[in-house]
Design an enzyme around this catalytic site. Structure first.
Site, mmCIF file in Angstrom:
data_model
loop_
_atom_site.group_PDB
_atom_site.id
_atom_site.type_symbol
_atom_site.label_atom_id
_atom_site.label_comp_id
_atom_site.label_asym_id
_atom_site.label_seq_id
_atom_site.Cartn_x
_atom_site.Cartn_y
_atom_site.Cartn_z
ATOM 1 N N ASP A 1 0.849 -1.202 0.000
ATOM 2 C CA ASP A 1 0.000 0.000 0.000
ATOM 3 C C ASP A 1 0.882 1.248 0.000
ATOM 4 O O ASP A 1 1.820 1.353 0.807
ATOM 5 C CB ASP A 1 -0.870 -0.053 1.270
ATOM 6 C CG ASP A 1 -1.966 0.996 1.288
ATOM 7 O OD1 ASP A 1 -2.445 1.388 0.208
ATOM 8 O OD2 ASP A 1 -2.357 1.407 2.405
ATOM 9 N N SER B 1 -12.761 4.446 4.871
ATOM 10 C CA SER B 1 -13.331 4.099 6.185
ATOM 11 C C SER B 1 -14.582 4.928 6.471
ATOM 12 O O SER B 1 -14.683 6.080 6.047
ATOM 13 C CB SER B 1 -12.287 4.321 7.294
ATOM 14 O OG SER B 1 -11.420 3.218 7.352
ATOM 15 N N ASN C 1 -10.307 0.624 -0.070
ATOM 16 C CA ASN C 1 -9.281 0.551 0.975
ATOM 17 C C ASN C 1 -9.806 0.972 2.346
ATOM 18 O O ASN C 1 -10.327 2.088 2.496
ATOM 19 C CB ASN C 1 -8.126 1.492 0.620
ATOM 20 C CG ASN C 1 -7.265 0.968 -0.502
ATOM 21 O OD1 ASN C 1 -7.657 0.060 -1.233
ATOM 22 N ND2 ASN C 1 -6.084 1.535 -0.646
ATOM 23 N N ARG D 1 -3.608 -11.504 26.474
ATOM 24 C CA ARG D 1 -4.387 -12.453 25.676
ATOM 25 C C ARG D 1 -5.903 -12.225 25.710
ATOM 26 O O ARG D 1 -6.535 -12.295 24.650
ATOM 27 C CB ARG D 1 -4.022 -13.888 26.056
ATOM 28 C CG ARG D 1 -2.611 -14.247 25.563
ATOM 29 C CD ARG D 1 -2.339 -15.724 25.627
ATOM 30 N NE ARG D 1 -2.321 -16.199 26.985
ATOM 31 C CZ ARG D 1 -1.272 -16.766 27.595
ATOM 32 N NH1 ARG D 1 -0.132 -16.929 26.936
ATOM 33 N NH2 ARG D 1 -1.348 -17.199 28.826
HETATM 34 P P1 13P Z 1 -8.817 4.948 5.592
HETATM 35 O O1 13P Z 1 -7.911 5.830 6.379
HETATM 36 O O2 13P Z 1 -10.078 5.654 5.215
HETATM 37 O O3 13P Z 1 -9.090 3.663 6.254
HETATM 38 O O4 13P Z 1 -8.087 4.632 4.191
HETATM 39 C C1 13P Z 1 -7.152 3.596 4.096
HETATM 40 C C2 13P Z 1 -6.393 3.617 2.830
HETATM 41 O O5 13P Z 1 -6.715 4.291 1.870
HETATM 42 C C3 13P Z 1 -5.217 2.753 2.757
HETATM 43 O O6 13P Z 1 -4.513 2.914 1.560
HETATM 44 O O1 G3H Z 2 -3.172 5.031 3.535
HETATM 45 C C1 G3H Z 2 -2.541 4.762 4.542
HETATM 46 C C2 G3H Z 2 -2.911 3.555 5.310
HETATM 47 O O2 G3H Z 2 -3.968 3.840 6.174
HETATM 48 C C3 G3H Z 2 -1.717 2.991 5.984
HETATM 49 O O3 G3H Z 2 -1.373 3.724 7.128
HETATM 50 O O4 G3H Z 2 1.007 4.202 6.666
HETATM 51 O O5 G3H Z 2 0.098 4.355 8.992
HETATM 52 O O6 G3H Z 2 0.389 2.124 7.895
HETATM 53 P P1 G3H Z 2 0.130 3.600 7.713
HETATM 54 ZN ZN ZN Z 3 -4.604 4.919 0.809
#
Ligand code: 13P
Ligand code: G3H
Ligand code: ZN
Length: 316
Positions: A81, A213, A253, A280
């Protein structure tokens, strides 16, 4: 079974979207597999650059390999990602990932094309597929900070040119979302007109929606009632996922919502069990809650029950 995102997109295009979930640890990994299998859904595991360095990049790989053995019926892609060029190249040569995202969206158009082309050439030579990004989401990403006011939606004509010139396999488009828990300050929403215009120029081409999200208010309220301090958080209406899927969005995502589940479970656990210091019990509660969360998201995405259709398609 690890497959490419391309195989998943072929099965899903125009009908539903595949959930792309970020993970950082074994509890998320277990809940992710359990939730997807409970809802018989194909899925994408996303590993960010930050997740790779949270412990060691090999740690998550090993956990996922193990989950693949524990749950042999699962069908999923392993995806980097928001990679930069160096991280993409590292993942391509690792032999483990089935797809990578090169995010050069903060660079000028021509530079984004040049970088993406190099990653596409390296990835395709090894059978991996590539997602790139055009336009700028609002909010804060790992290595890119973009003021919400400067957020730039994807230009449909540029999207077509970008895809044709780079040979990329899917495209993340900016349609009004942003990363994190604070997406909208007013009544803003998704720009479906931008998606429709991109789909018209790129029919059948898989689009990706980042920052998806929902930041459920109920979850935020529970966190705050258990000692949290999150105010003004607002996310994407999950009831709009299917509409986006019809317009070519095949990958959605989701990371922040999973973090909220983690936060709520742990805050409530320790509030209700002040005598406990064992990791746990809350860990078990979290795995069950995360599994339920994934299954509920898959209903909104429309991917529930699609596992066997995908299995039949990838066998051909
Ligand atoms: P959110 O922060 O909305 O969960 O998006 C996640 C995302 O785009 C990861 O690439
Ligand atoms: O788009 C970003 C994702 O939410 C990943 O977040 O870079 O903190 O792992 P992170
Ligand atoms: Zn993203």
């Amino acid at each position: 079974m690890i497959v490419t995102t391309k195989e998943l997109f072929q099965a899903a295009y125009g009908k539903y979207a595949i959930g792309a979930y970020n993970i950082n640890n074994l509890e998320q990994c277990m809940g992710l597999f359990q939730g997807n299998l409970a809802s018989k859904a194909p899925f994408i595991i996303q590993i960010s650059k930050g997740a790779r360095s949270y412990t060691n990049k090999l740690m998550l790989e090993s956990i996922i390999r193990c989950a693949d053995e524990i749950f042999p019926e699962a069908i999923f892609a392993v995806h980097l990602d928001h990679g930069d060029e160096a991280t993409c190249m590292d993942c391509i040569s690792s032999g483990f990932y089935s797809s990578v995202m090169i995010d050069a969206s903060s660079r000028p158009f021509e530079e984004n094309i040049a970088i993406t082309k190099r990653v596409v050439a390296a990835a395709h030579a090894k059978g991996l597929v590539v997602e790139a990004e055009l336009g700028q989401l609002g909010g804060v990403e790992e290595h890119v900070s973009v003021d919400e006011a400067d957020a730039k939606l994807t230009d449909p004509a540029q999207a077509q040119e970008f895809v044709e010139r780079t040979g990329v396999d899917s495209l993340a488009c900016a349609i009004g979302t942003s990363h994190g828990a604070f997406k909208f300050t007013g009544n803003q929403g998704l720009h479906f007109e931008v998606l429709a215009a991109i789909q018209k120029r790129l029919p059948g081409f898989p689009l990706v929606m980042h920052g998806s999200s929902s930041v459920p208010q109920d979850e935020v309220n529970r966190i705050n009632a258990a000692g949290g301090k999150i105010s003004g958080a607002k996310g994407v209406d999950a009831n709009e996922f299917r509409k986006a899927a019809k317009l070519g969005v095949t990958k959605i995502n989701i990371d922040t919502d999973g973090r909220l589940v983690w936060c709520r479970v742990h805050r409530e656990h320790f509030l209700n069990h002040p005598e406990n210091f064992d990791l746990r019990p809350p860990g078990k509660e979290f795995m069950a809650a995360y599994s339920d969360f994934i299954a509920a998201k898959n209903i909104k995405l429309g991917s529930v029950g699609e596992l066997e259709n995908v299995r039949a398609a990838v066998k051909k």
